[in-house]
Design a protein around this motif. Structure first.
Motif, PDB file in Angstrom:
ATOM      1  N   GLY A   1     -26.610 -35.528 -10.533  1.00  0.00           N
ATOM      2  CA  GLY A   1     -25.168 -35.392 -10.779  1.00  0.00           C
ATOM      3  C   GLY A   1     -24.377 -36.618 -10.380  1.00  0.00           C
TER       4      GLY A   1
ATOM      5  N   CYS B   1     -21.811 -29.162 -14.943  1.00  0.00           N
ATOM      6  CA  CYS B   1     -20.968 -29.732 -13.890  1.00  0.00           C
ATOM      7  C   CYS B   1     -19.529 -29.265 -14.064  1.00  0.00           C
ATOM      8  CB  CYS B   1     -21.028 -31.256 -13.892  1.00  0.00           C
ATOM      9  SG  CYS B   1     -20.140 -32.017 -12.508  1.00  0.00           S
TER      10      CYS B   1
ATOM     11  N   CYS C   1     -23.295 -33.283 -19.155  1.00  0.00           N
ATOM     12  CA  CYS C   1     -23.590 -32.606 -17.882  1.00  0.00           C
ATOM     13  C   CYS C   1     -24.589 -31.461 -18.023  1.00  0.00           C
ATOM     14  CB  CYS C   1     -22.308 -32.154 -17.186  1.00  0.00           C
ATOM     15  SG  CYS C   1     -21.529 -30.689 -17.877  1.00  0.00           S
TER      16      CYS C   1
ATOM     17  N   ARG D   1     -14.778 -34.943  -8.921  1.00  0.00           N
ATOM     18  CA  ARG D   1     -15.922 -34.352  -8.223  1.00  0.00           C
ATOM     19  C   ARG D   1     -15.959 -34.744  -6.744  1.00  0.00           C
ATOM     20  NH1 ARG D   1     -16.197 -34.401 -13.993  1.00  0.00           N
ATOM     21  NH2 ARG D   1     -17.615 -32.731 -14.616  1.00  0.00           N
TER      22      ARG D   1
END
Lengths: 318, 64
Positions: free
Chosen positions: A98, A166, A259, B60
């Motif tokens: 990620g 994600c 993702c 994120r």
């Protein structure tokens, strides 16, 4: 029927996967009706010591999100693996590194130097860096070791299922929960909560002629909302990415960033994408290839946005 | 010798945290250390990424 024991953990993560679980909204009550949550740091009060005290196999299912960035992440991954019957790599970070794995483009020591010495908001004239052991008057304090390389979950423990995204979308999470509760899971090692086909398969945009003379960065054009983004020169990862996300990015007129991970049978999503765009470049000579490639701002960071732990080319650290 | 109480992990917040509490012989708090056992390094790995992609990367940092 006895209640399931469920653990949810975050390693090197942002908490978005945990919030995505909460985004099933009132269905969280249905989950609570069939499962006791024994660990979920963002939402309930389990401690590591409680997990350490359990017999192996006490936890029926562990949904593990986050990458393995440091020794604590690895230690907890091994602990939860030992105590869990089913270990699920949950979300892009656990599946393939990620966003945290973008750090694999950098040297470990460069990261520490930047963060603890160089950022404009940092005052650290003595250049102090975190230590794994630190003696204080009252005793010894410890911190995890910051690894050289960001790993995904199956590089440190055995993983039974993979849930990409994600984050994974709430609808797909609910599908996975229902599959777990009903015992209707596919063979071990499977990817669940995603389709077996590419995002293009569920994308409703008009696809006509993939011949690209130049690529555009997203701020350089306003794309036609009806037509394929890749045909318009935007680097959409749809052709090499699993579907199942509901096409949220392309619905917002933004290209897919991949993702949901590579398609079945593909080991390196970025390499597959290089192959994919190579076949649509409308060029006649090596010079035209060069100039077309120069219109891609950040090939490595774009093609491996979520996959640097599993990339065949291992970045700066291997 | 006093007692040591470790709270690990700190729960119901975003991020990782650990608290070490040291008590003296009388059971009073002598000292407390709050530790953050995590780092990802956005400060470094955002370097080299296109600026228009940063909203989709730095979101994120925290997804809670």
């Amino acid at each position: 029927m006895a209640k399931l024991n469920l653990a949810l953990y975050w390693a090197s993560s942002c908490g978005g996967c945990d919030v995505a679980v909460l985004d099933v909204n009132e269905k969280i009550l249905d989950i609570a009706a069939v499962a006791d949550i024994v660990l979920w740091p963002v939402a309930v009060d389990g401690k590591y010591a409680d997990i350490e005290a359990m017999e192996p196999g006490t936890i029926d299912v562990c949904l593990f999100n986050g990458a393995v960035r440091n020794s604590e992440n690895e230690h907890i991954a091994m602990l939860l693996r030992e105590k869990s019957k089913v270990m699920v790599a949950f979300g892009s970070c656990a599946v393939s590194g990620g966003i945290p794995a973008l750090a694999n483009f950098k040297e470990r020591d460069e990261v520490l130097k930047r963060v603890f010495m160089e950022t404009p908001s940092t005052v650290n004239p003595e250049g102090v860096l975190p230590l794994t052991r630190c003696e204080v008057p009252e005793g010894t304090l410890s911190l995890p070791e910051f690894y050289k390389y960001v790993h995904c979950l199956d590089q440190v423990v055995e993983v039974d299922y993979y849930v990409p995204g994600c984050p994974p979308t709430p609808q797909r999470i609910w599908d996975v929960v229902q599959a777990i509760v009903s015992g209707n899971l596919p063979p071990r090692g499977a990817t669940v909560g995603a389709t077996e086909k590419s995002l293009c398969d569920e994308c409703k945009r008009i696809k006509q002629n993939k011949k690209v003379k130049r690529f555009y960065r997203v701020h350089e054009i306003i794309p036609d909302p009806e037509r394929c983004l890749l045909e318009q020169g935007l680097l959409c990862m749809g052709p090499v990415t699993r579907g199942g996300c509901g096409a949220q990015c392309i619905s917002a007129n933004m290209p897919c960033r991949g993702c949901y991970g590579p398609l079945p049978g593909v080991i390196d999503q970025g390499a597959k994408y290089i192959s994919s765009i190579g076949s649509i470049m409308d060029v006649q000579s090596p010079e035209e290839v060069e100039s077309l490639l120069e219109t891609i701002a950040d090939p490595a960071g774009t093609f491996y946005r979520f996959g640097m732990s599993t990339a065949l080319l291992r970045g700066a650290n291997r | 010798m006093g007692r040591r109480i470790t709270i690990d992990p700190i729960t119901r917040l975003e991020g990782h945290g650990k608290i070490e509490i040291f008590l003296d012989d009388a059971g009073a708090v002598e000292n407390v250390y709050f530790q953050i056992p995590e780092l990802r390094g956005f400060e470094k790995f955002c370097e080299g990424r296109p600026v228009e992609e940063l909203p989709r990367i730095v979101s994120r940092i925290c997804g809670v």
